[in-house]
Scaffold this motif. Sequence first.
Motif, PDB file in Angstrom:
ATOM      1  N   SER A   9     -19.554-102.952 -37.768  1.00 58.91           N
ATOM      2  CA  SER A   9     -18.219-102.681 -37.243  1.00 58.91           C
ATOM      3  C   SER A   9     -17.624-103.972 -36.683  1.00 58.91           C
ATOM      4  CB  SER A   9     -18.272-101.584 -36.182  1.00 58.91           C
ATOM      5  OG  SER A   9     -19.159-101.911 -35.149  1.00 58.91           O
ATOM      6  N   SER A  10     -16.319-104.091 -36.829  1.00 56.68           N
ATOM      7  CA  SER A  10     -15.628-105.330 -36.450  1.00 56.68           C
ATOM      8  C   SER A  10     -15.625-105.602 -34.952  1.00 56.68           C
ATOM      9  CB  SER A  10     -14.192-105.305 -36.972  1.00 56.68           C
ATOM     10  OG  SER A  10     -13.473-104.237 -36.396  1.00 56.68           O
ATOM     11  N   ASN A  11     -15.983-104.621 -34.145  1.00 61.22           N
ATOM     12  CA  ASN A  11     -16.023-104.866 -32.703  1.00 61.22           C
ATOM     13  C   ASN A  11     -17.339-105.520 -32.253  1.00 61.22           C
ATOM     14  OD1 ASN A  11     -17.425-102.491 -33.224  1.00 61.22           O
ATOM     15  ND2 ASN A  11     -16.715-101.454 -31.373  1.00 61.22           N
ATOM     16  N   LEU A  12     -18.181-105.906 -33.208  1.00 58.86           N
ATOM     17  CA  LEU A  12     -19.375-106.690 -32.895  1.00 58.86           C
ATOM     18  C   LEU A  12     -19.069-108.166 -33.152  1.00 58.86           C
ATOM     19  CD1 LEU A  12     -22.290-104.614 -34.448  1.00 58.86           C
ATOM     20  CD2 LEU A  12     -21.674-104.854 -32.038  1.00 58.86           C
ATOM     21  N   ILE A  43     -20.885-107.110 -44.824  1.00 56.26           N
ATOM     22  CA  ILE A  43     -19.572-106.490 -44.961  1.00 56.26           C
ATOM     23  C   ILE A  43     -19.135-106.015 -43.580  1.00 56.26           C
ATOM     24  CG2 ILE A  43     -18.213-104.696 -46.086  1.00 56.26           C
ATOM     25  CD1 ILE A  43     -20.516-104.587 -48.212  1.00 56.26           C
ATOM     26  N   ARG A  44     -17.988-106.494 -43.152  1.00 61.99           N
ATOM     27  CA  ARG A  44     -17.423-106.122 -41.851  1.00 61.99           C
ATOM     28  C   ARG A  44     -16.379-105.025 -42.069  1.00 61.99           C
ATOM     29  NH1 ARG A  44     -14.326-110.043 -37.550  1.00 61.99           N
ATOM     30  NH2 ARG A  44     -12.792-108.478 -36.991  1.00 61.99           N
ATOM     31  N   PHE A  45     -16.462-103.977 -41.256  1.00 61.19           N
ATOM     32  CA  PHE A  45     -15.531-102.855 -41.365  1.00 61.19           C
ATOM     33  C   PHE A  45     -14.609-102.822 -40.158  1.00 61.19           C
ATOM     34  CE2 PHE A  45     -19.047-101.569 -44.063  1.00 61.19           C
ATOM     35  CZ  PHE A  45     -18.382-101.137 -45.199  1.00 61.19           C
ATOM     36  N   ASP A  46     -13.305-102.821 -40.423  1.00 64.10           N
ATOM     37  CA  ASP A  46     -12.311-102.758 -39.359  1.00 64.10           C
ATOM     38  C   ASP A  46     -12.048-101.325 -38.915  1.00 64.10           C
ATOM     39  OD1 ASP A  46     -11.887-105.535 -39.212  1.00 64.10           O
ATOM     40  OD2 ASP A  46     -10.516-105.445 -40.912  1.00 64.10           O
ATOM     41  N   ASP A  47     -12.042-100.398 -39.841  1.00 65.37           N
ATOM     42  CA  ASP A  47     -11.746 -98.996 -39.534  1.00 65.37           C
ATOM     43  C   ASP A  47     -13.057 -98.221 -39.445  1.00 65.37           C
ATOM     44  OD1 ASP A  47      -8.935 -99.375 -39.595  1.00 65.37           O
ATOM     45  OD2 ASP A  47      -9.031 -99.397 -41.775  1.00 65.37           O
ATOM     46  N   VAL A  48     -13.486 -97.976 -38.213  1.00 62.03           N
ATOM     47  CA  VAL A  48     -14.795 -97.374 -37.965  1.00 62.03           C
ATOM     48  C   VAL A  48     -14.661 -96.291 -36.900  1.00 62.03           C
ATOM     49  CG1 VAL A  48     -17.097 -97.824 -37.032  1.00 62.03           C
ATOM     50  CG2 VAL A  48     -16.040 -99.481 -38.556  1.00 62.03           C
ATOM     51  N   VAL A  49     -15.356 -95.189 -37.093  1.00 59.38           N
ATOM     52  CA  VAL A  49     -15.472 -94.146 -36.079  1.00 59.38           C
ATOM     53  C   VAL A  49     -16.950 -93.811 -35.959  1.00 59.38           C
ATOM     54  CG1 VAL A  49     -14.890 -91.778 -35.471  1.00 59.38           C
ATOM     55  CG2 VAL A  49     -13.195 -93.198 -36.645  1.00 59.38           C
ATOM     56  N   VAL A  50     -17.460 -93.847 -34.741  1.00 60.06           N
ATOM     57  CA  VAL A  50     -18.846 -93.468 -34.475  1.00 60.06           C
ATOM     58  C   VAL A  50     -18.797 -92.243 -33.582  1.00 60.06           C
ATOM     59  CG1 VAL A  50     -21.071 -94.150 -33.510  1.00 60.06           C
ATOM     60  CG2 VAL A  50     -19.645 -95.859 -34.672  1.00 60.06           C
ATOM     61  N   GLY A  51     -19.171 -91.095 -34.136  1.00 63.36           N
ATOM     62  CA  GLY A  51     -19.132 -89.856 -33.379  1.00 63.36           C
ATOM     63  C   GLY A  51     -17.706 -89.388 -33.130  1.00 63.36           C
ATOM     64  N   ARG A  57     -17.852 -97.763 -29.200  1.00 63.56           N
ATOM     65  CA  ARG A  57     -19.122 -97.747 -29.928  1.00 63.56           C
ATOM     66  C   ARG A  57     -19.061 -98.718 -31.103  1.00 63.56           C
ATOM     67  NH1 ARG A  57     -19.689 -91.176 -30.023  1.00 63.56           N
ATOM     68  NH2 ARG A  57     -20.453 -90.952 -27.905  1.00 63.56           N
ATOM     69  N   ALA A  58     -20.250 -99.128 -31.554  1.00 65.08           N
ATOM     70  CA  ALA A  58     -20.347-100.065 -32.669  1.00 65.08           C
ATOM     71  C   ALA A  58     -21.609 -99.757 -33.463  1.00 65.08           C
ATOM     72  CB  ALA A  58     -20.389-101.497 -32.152  1.00 65.08           C
ATOM     73  N   PHE A  59     -21.676-100.311 -34.672  1.00 68.14           N
ATOM     74  CA  PHE A  59     -22.890-100.126 -35.462  1.00 68.14           C
ATOM     75  C   PHE A  59     -23.145-101.329 -36.353  1.00 68.14           C
ATOM     76  CE2 PHE A  59     -19.821 -98.880 -38.636  1.00 68.14           C
ATOM     77  CZ  PHE A  59     -20.374 -99.345 -39.826  1.00 68.14           C
TER      78      PHE A  59
END
Length: 119
Positions: A9-12, A43-51, A57-59
């Motif tokens: 996830s891009s927030n990492l 691969i970095r993902f900008d649009d991510v939802v965890v739960g 949150r990040a993954f």
Amino acid sequence: MPHLTVEYSSNLPLQAKELLLQINTSLVETRHFQEVDIKSRAIRFDDVVVGTAPAERAFLHAKLAILKGRSTEVKRELSERVLAVIQAAHVWPQGLDVQLCVEILEIDKETYAKAHLGN
């Protein structure tokens, strides 16, 4: 072989190329693979939802694809080794719920094709 794909996830705040090199080095140390055969990408993902919770949150999910035929013990060793490198390679942000995962995938030897061009 093997092929390593790191999705995150891009927030990492990740230095992906550095992490890939560290994982590759660790995989070479296992003596299960030739150095030149390890192919890694991130691969970095900008649009991510965890739960579903609004918490930050990040993954990071690593997929290691190897040829079929290795024992469960070897596959476990590989996944644990990759996870250990990932955990140690970065200072994970405080207050961020980070999930780290490693998955071993098997590629069918009978249908895998490869050509190595050049030196």
